[in-house]
Structure formats: structure tokens, C-alpha cells
Scaffold this motif. Structure first.
Motif, PDB file in Angstrom:
ATOM      1  N   UNK A 185       0.831  -1.211   0.000  1.00  0.00           N
ATOM      2  CA  UNK A 185       0.000   0.000   0.000  1.00  0.00           C
ATOM      3  C   UNK A 185       0.864   1.260   0.000  1.00  0.00           C
ATOM      4  N   UNK A 186       1.991   1.228   0.707  1.00  0.00           N
ATOM      5  CA  UNK A 186       2.866   2.409   0.736  1.00  0.00           C
ATOM      6  C   UNK A 186       4.004   2.307  -0.277  1.00  0.00           C
ATOM      7  N   UNK A 187       4.408   1.089  -0.613  1.00  0.00           N
ATOM      8  CA  UNK A 187       5.505   0.930  -1.571  1.00  0.00           C
ATOM      9  C   UNK A 187       5.063   1.193  -3.003  1.00  0.00           C
ATOM     10  N   UNK A 188       3.833   0.821  -3.312  1.00  0.00           N
ATOM     11  CA  UNK A 188       3.321   0.963  -4.690  1.00  0.00           C
ATOM     12  C   UNK A 188       1.900   1.518  -4.634  1.00  0.00           C
ATOM     13  N   UNK A 189       1.788   2.701  -4.128  1.00  0.00           N
ATOM     14  CA  UNK A 189       0.460   3.314  -3.943  1.00  0.00           C
ATOM     15  C   UNK A 189      -0.293   3.401  -5.268  1.00  0.00           C
ATOM     16  N   UNK A 190       0.434   3.528  -6.378  1.00  0.00           N
ATOM     17  CA  UNK A 190      -0.207   3.661  -7.689  1.00  0.00           C
ATOM     18  C   UNK A 190      -0.843   2.355  -8.167  1.00  0.00           C
ATOM     19  N   UNK A 191      -0.543   1.239  -7.502  1.00  0.00           N
ATOM     20  CA  UNK A 191      -1.186  -0.032  -7.854  1.00  0.00           C
ATOM     21  C   UNK A 191      -2.513  -0.233  -7.130  1.00  0.00           C
ATOM     22  N   UNK A 192      -2.775   0.583  -6.128  1.00  0.00           N
ATOM     23  CA  UNK A 192      -3.891   0.331  -5.202  1.00  0.00           C
ATOM     24  C   UNK A 192      -5.178   0.966  -5.708  1.00  0.00           C
ATOM     25  N   UNK A 193      -6.256   0.185  -5.631  1.00  0.00           N
ATOM     26  CA  UNK A 193      -7.598   0.674  -5.954  1.00  0.00           C
ATOM     27  C   UNK A 193      -8.528   0.280  -4.798  1.00  0.00           C
ATOM     28  N   UNK A 194      -9.739   0.822  -4.838  1.00  0.00           N
ATOM     29  CA  UNK A 194     -10.778   0.426  -3.887  1.00  0.00           C
ATOM     30  C   UNK A 194     -11.860  -0.336  -4.648  1.00  0.00           C
ATOM     31  N   UNK A 195     -12.271  -1.474  -4.116  1.00  0.00           N
ATOM     32  CA  UNK A 195     -13.361  -2.259  -4.710  1.00  0.00           C
ATOM     33  C   UNK A 195     -13.962  -3.119  -3.617  1.00  0.00           C
ATOM     34  N   UNK A 196     -15.284  -3.275  -3.647  1.00  0.00           N
ATOM     35  CA  UNK A 196     -15.985  -4.039  -2.599  1.00  0.00           C
ATOM     36  C   UNK A 196     -15.608  -3.526  -1.212  1.00  0.00           C
ATOM     37  N   UNK A 197     -15.412  -2.199  -1.121  1.00  0.00           N
ATOM     38  CA  UNK A 197     -15.061  -1.552   0.150  1.00  0.00           C
ATOM     39  C   UNK A 197     -13.792  -2.130   0.766  1.00  0.00           C
ATOM     40  N   UNK A 198     -12.859  -2.497  -0.105  1.00  0.00           N
ATOM     41  CA  UNK A 198     -11.560  -2.995   0.326  1.00  0.00           C
ATOM     42  C   UNK A 198     -10.487  -2.359  -0.543  1.00  0.00           C
ATOM     43  N   UNK A 199      -9.265  -2.342  -0.039  1.00  0.00           N
ATOM     44  CA  UNK A 199      -8.136  -1.965  -0.882  1.00  0.00           C
ATOM     45  C   UNK A 199      -7.664  -3.206  -1.627  1.00  0.00           C
ATOM     46  N   UNK A 200      -7.499  -3.064  -2.928  1.00  0.00           N
ATOM     47  CA  UNK A 200      -7.075  -4.187  -3.766  1.00  0.00           C
ATOM     48  C   UNK A 200      -5.999  -3.703  -4.736  1.00  0.00           C
ATOM     49  N   UNK A 201      -5.283  -4.656  -5.332  1.00  0.00           N
ATOM     50  CA  UNK A 201      -4.365  -4.330  -6.413  1.00  0.00           C
ATOM     51  C   UNK A 201      -5.141  -4.250  -7.720  1.00  0.00           C
ATOM     52  N   UNK A 202      -4.700  -3.394  -8.605  1.00  0.00           N
ATOM     53  CA  UNK A 202      -5.301  -3.282  -9.934  1.00  0.00           C
ATOM     54  C   UNK A 202      -4.740  -4.415 -10.803  1.00  0.00           C
ATOM     55  N   UNK A 204      -4.844  -4.961 -13.809  1.00  0.00           N
ATOM     56  CA  UNK A 204      -4.417  -4.570 -15.150  1.00  0.00           C
ATOM     57  C   UNK A 204      -2.998  -4.057 -15.219  1.00  0.00           C
ATOM     58  N   UNK A 205      -2.332  -3.917 -14.079  1.00  0.00           N
ATOM     59  CA  UNK A 205      -0.966  -3.392 -14.052  1.00  0.00           C
ATOM     60  C   UNK A 205       0.025  -4.561 -14.100  1.00  0.00           C
ATOM     61  N   UNK A 246     -10.105   2.800 -15.055  1.00  0.00           N
ATOM     62  CA  UNK A 246     -10.252   3.477 -16.352  1.00  0.00           C
ATOM     63  C   UNK A 246      -8.903   3.921 -16.922  1.00  0.00           C
ATOM     64  N   UNK A 247      -8.052   4.500 -16.073  1.00  0.00           N
ATOM     65  CA  UNK A 247      -6.751   4.972 -16.554  1.00  0.00           C
ATOM     66  C   UNK A 247      -5.856   3.796 -16.946  1.00  0.00           C
ATOM     67  N   UNK A 253      -5.128  -1.111 -22.564  1.00  0.00           N
ATOM     68  CA  UNK A 253      -6.253  -1.830 -23.154  1.00  0.00           C
ATOM     69  C   UNK A 253      -6.410  -1.753 -24.654  1.00  0.00           C
ATOM     70  N   UNK A 254      -5.480  -1.113 -25.346  1.00  0.00           N
ATOM     71  CA  UNK A 254      -5.631  -1.025 -26.803  1.00  0.00           C
ATOM     72  C   UNK A 254      -5.535  -2.420 -27.411  1.00  0.00           C
ATOM     73  N   UNK A 255      -6.321  -2.649 -28.437  1.00  0.00           N
ATOM     74  CA  UNK A 255      -6.301  -3.954 -29.082  1.00  0.00           C
ATOM     75  C   UNK A 255      -7.363  -4.902 -28.579  1.00  0.00           C
ATOM     76  N   UNK A 256      -8.121  -4.491 -27.563  1.00  0.00           N
ATOM     77  CA  UNK A 256      -9.206  -5.333 -27.050  1.00  0.00           C
ATOM     78  C   UNK A 256     -10.552  -4.746 -27.465  1.00  0.00           C
ATOM     79  N   UNK A 257     -11.504  -5.629 -27.731  1.00  0.00           N
ATOM     80  CA  UNK A 257     -12.821  -5.178 -28.174  1.00  0.00           C
ATOM     81  C   UNK A 257     -13.611  -4.504 -27.073  1.00  0.00           C
ATOM     82  N   UNK A 258     -13.316  -4.863 -25.838  1.00  0.00           N
ATOM     83  CA  UNK A 258     -14.062  -4.297 -24.721  1.00  0.00           C
ATOM     84  C   UNK A 258     -13.189  -4.314 -23.471  1.00  0.00           C
ATOM     85  N   UNK A 259     -13.602  -3.509 -22.505  1.00  0.00           N
ATOM     86  CA  UNK A 259     -12.897  -3.509 -21.224  1.00  0.00           C
ATOM     87  C   UNK A 259     -13.018  -4.872 -20.547  1.00  0.00           C
ATOM     88  N   UNK A 260     -14.167  -5.510 -20.727  1.00  0.00           N
ATOM     89  CA  UNK A 260     -14.375  -6.832 -20.125  1.00  0.00           C
ATOM     90  C   UNK A 260     -13.379  -7.844 -20.688  1.00  0.00           C
TER      91      UNK A 260
END
Length: 435
Positions: A185-202, A204-205, A246-247, A253-260
Motif C-alpha cells: 500500500x505504501x511501496x506501490x500506492x499507484x497499484x492500489x484501488x478500492x473495490x468491494x469496500x476494500x483496498x485491492x491491487x489493480x 491490469x498493471x 479506467x486509466x 487496453x488497446x487492441x481489445x474489443x471491450x474492457x471486459x
């Protein structure tokens, strides 16, 4: 520095190199990679050891172990004695029930239950993140389980960093900057997101996936684990707490038909590189995943099951069927947590669907069974309380043992074996599986 620590570091460095290379779609999933182990290891087949009779043992929030009260013991020696005895008592009981494999949660979040060079110590052991408990719970579990003839699979939650986002949790994470190692969380703050009311890694990185791979590599290179398992928390979202990637999508995400589709590819890349890394470090260590029971509903996909439940493909962005077809897993353990009478997701319908999926592959199939529902009143699933849930449990185990390509059962989860409402079922298991 001890030799084994140096060797572990070297192996992890190689694993990281392999992982970073496989962040790009590999040319071939069967291309041999340079050997890592000094001596060739004979690949053993789990099929030789009889059907899987497993149980999940959760440490997140101290659900199964260690005892909640043990964390309040101020004397470390006394605390360790209590925690170790609690674990050996559990193993003795599991052995008496005929359980042959424990899926031990070694990474419940962004912390570890072994002395890691990558993750801080888990607060589940002492109440304080980063505090050395004075013993190695993973090594203790391996020693005690193997002594009893039981296997141990190290169970990892890959992306979860915390179980909540409370101010106190954030403060503890920030304080970890003084630890070695500190929280991601402090070493790689840019990897951290919030989901399901928890801190998680993204997911997509690419560097975050490589980091997870290095953690698995650390365990596989240092410990005689029999297997590694990821649970079903890949992309974990709720309608009110979605993962804002999103970022990341714009960047990768280029080259994929959808975000999913891009998200599903991210998940698969993690599975690919972890699978490759484990096999390079020790081909005898099995790799498996325990996804949600429904891959896709037939209403969305003609290849899906005759169900109408939340689907791993659409909800967690995990194409678990494809992983089996590509040979990325030694086993898959879908969580089929419903009774025969649950029309939306019938046990027999799903178990047989999965058996058909693994049939043309070398992937073994273990069915996750809802021990936590046994004996619990439920308006939608009343069968769990009929005669203590024994008839429903019997039907499920009978099916698992009679359908070809189903290689066993895993119970969720260990502490429910100690609950009053499940005792008739526990006695039944002892009669059926116990020695």
C-alpha cells in the motif's frame, strides 16, 4: 546470509524474470523454459493418492485460525503455544475425519503467514501488522500435516490488500513504511484501488501481476508445499464499490474489443505466469484455482451451464473454463455451494457440467461443498436442515464419487466442523471417510 535464503532469492529473481517476460501473451504455452531447479524432479501424479478429501482453513479475519482470543495474550511464548496447539488439535480432528489435504490460507490479504522478504507479517497472528510472531506458521503447518500423512496447499488471495478501508486500517498501512518489508500500500500506492469496500491491487498493471508471482515463487522455492491455490477474488466489485481502472485500461487496453475482454486477459496472464513459474521452480507442486461455481449461464452462452447465478466470466472476469482447456491448471475446485433442489444453480447440474469441461483435459476436478450451510435454516435451501443436512451431504458426496472425472471434494470451511448445527454431518463424515 544462510545458503537457503540466497538460493531462494536467486530463484525468485529468475521467477520474476519469467513473470515479466510472460506479461506479454506467450508465443506458446508449452515452450520449455530454462530449468531452475538444480536437479530434475520426477513429476508425481495426485491421481495415485486416491480421491481428494480436503478442507479450506481460512486465516483472514481469524475465521478458522488462529483463535481470536490468542491475539490478546501478551506473552509471545504463551501465545505461540496456544496457537500451535489450536492448529494441531484441528489437524488431529481432520485426520480422524479422513481429510487428506488442507488448503491453508497463507496470504489472506497484503500480508503473510511466513517470514517473507516481500510482505509484512500478518496481523492475524499478533494483532499488529509486521510483528514477528516468533515462529513460522506455514512451516509449522507443513511439519504437522505431513507428520499426519496429510498434504498442504498454500492458499493465496492474490489481489486483496485489506478487508476494509477504515481510517484505522489506513493508519496502520501508512505506519508500515518503517517496516522491512513495508506494505504494498505504501511501496506501490499507484497499484492500489478500492473495490468491494476494500483496498485491492489493480489486476491490469503488469508490475502488480509480477509482484504477486514473486510472492508465490518465494513460497514454492522455500517450502515443501504440495500445492498452490488461488481463490475466487480476481476482479471483486460490488455495485456500490466498483474498481476504477479506467486509466489503466487507457494505458494497456488497446487492441481489445471491450474492457471486459481486457480484464479477462489480465486475469489469464496472471494465471499463465504463476503456472509457468511454479512448474519451473518445482514441477511437483500443483497449481489450482477455486472459482465461483458458475462459469457462465446458458442464457448468456450456449456453452454455459443450465443455471441463473452470478458467473465468474462476467462478474470476476475470470475465464476459468479456458484456463482448463489451455492446461494452465493442475486442478480446478469450483465452489458449488447449492443443494440439488436449488433450481437457479443445481448441485448436480453444475458438478456434471464441470466434469464435462475437464473430461478432454489433464486438469483434475475437485468440487467445493458448502459445509457452512449444513444445519443452517434457509428459506431458499431448506434441504440443509433435513436430518441435520446429512441426506443432502450424502447425495453430494455420492455424486462426486460416482461421476467420472470428479476427483474429490473440498469442504468450506474448517471451523464449521466445530459448530453445533453441523455435528450430525460431521459424524456422518467420520463414518464415511474416517479410518
Amino acid at each position: 546470509m544462510p545458503k537457503n535464503v540466497k538460493r531462494a532469492g536467486a530463484l525468485i529473481a529468475v521467477a520474476l524474470l519469467l513473470a515479466s517476460c510472460s506479461s506479454k501473451p506467450p508465443v506458446s504455452l508449452v515452450t520449455p523454459l530454462p530449468p531452475v531447479a538444480k536437479h530434475p524432479l520426477t513429476v508425481k501424479s495426485s491421481r495415485d493418492s486416491g480421491p481428494m478429501r480436503g478442507v479450506w482453513l481460512a486465516t483472514v479475519s481469524r475465521l478458522d485460525w488462529p483463535p481470536v482470543s490468542s491475539v490478546n495474550i501478551s506473552n509471545p511464548t504463551t501465545r505461540n503455544v496456544v496457537q500451535k496447539k489450536a492448529l494441531t488439535d484441528k489437524l488431529d480432528k481432520l485426520q480422524s475425519l479422513g481429510i487428506n489435504t488442507v488448503f491453508f490460507q497463507v496470504k489472506p490479504d497484503g500480508s503473510a503467514l511466513w517470514p517473507s522478504q516481500i510482505l509484512p507479517w500478518s496481523d492475524t497472528l499478533t494483532g499488529k501488522m509486521g510483528q514477528d510472531p516468533g515462529y513460522d506458521p506455514l512451516q509449522f503447518m507443513l511439519d504437522e500435516a505431513h507428520k499426519r500423512g496429510m498434504k498442504v496447499h498454500a492458499w493465496f488471495n492474490p489481489y486483496r490488500v485489506t478487508v476494509n478501508t477504515k481510517p484505522g486500517t489506513v493508519a496502520e498501512l501508512n505506519r508500515s513504511i518503517s517496516l522491512n518489508p513495508a506494505s504494498v500500500y505504501v511501496l506501490h500506492r499507484d497499484w492500489i484501488r478500492t473495490a468491494s469496500d476494500r483496498f485491492v491491487l489493480d489486476p491490469g498493471i503488469p508490475e502488480a501481476r509480477d509482484w504477486i508471482t514473486s510472492i508465490v515463487a518465494e513460497v514454492v522455492s522455500r517450502y515443501p508445499v504440495d500445492g498452490v491455490q488461488f481463490d475466487d477474488y480476481f476482479y471483486a466489485e460490488t455495485p456500490g464499490s466498483t474498481l476504477n481502472d479506467s486509466l489503466t485500461y487507457q494505458k494497456y487496453g488497446s487492441g481489445f474489443n471491450s474492457k471486459a475482454d481486457w480484464r479477462r486477459n489480465n486475469t489469464q496472464q496472471l494465471i499463465e505466469q504463476v503456472s509457468r513459474t511454479i512448474k519451473q521452480l518445482n514441477p511437483n507442486v500443483e497449481f489450482g484455482v477455486s472459482p465461483a461455481g458458475v462459469w457462465r449461464n446458458r442464457s448468456h452462452d450456449p456453452l454455459g451451464s443450465e443455471t441463473s447465478g452470478a458467473a465468474a466470466y462476467d462478474e470476476a472476469f475470470a475465464d476459468t473454463r479456458l484456463w482448463v482447456q489451455k492446461g494452465l491448471l493442475d486442478y480446478i475446485a469450483p465452489q458449488v455451494y447449492w443443494p440439488f433442489s436449488r433450481k437457479a444453480a443445481r448441485y448436480d447440474v453444475l458438478a456434471k457440467w464441470w466434469a464435462d469441461v475437464v473430461k478432454p483435459t489433464n486438469t483434475r476436478l475437485y468440487i467445493g461443498v458448502a459445509l457452512y450451510k449444513v444445519g443452517e435454516s434457509s428459506k431458499n435451501e431448506p434441504d440443509w436442515t433435513v436430518n441435520g443436512g446429512v441426506p443432502e451431504l450424502k447425495k453430494q458426496l455420492d455424486l462426486n464419487e460416482s461421476v467420472p472425472h470428479i476427483d474429490g471434494t473440498i469442504l468450506f470451511r474448517e471451523d464449521y466442523l466445530n459448530q453445533p448445527q453441523a455435528q450430525e454431518a460431521v459424524n456422518y463424515l467420520r463414518t464415511r471417510w474416517g479410518s
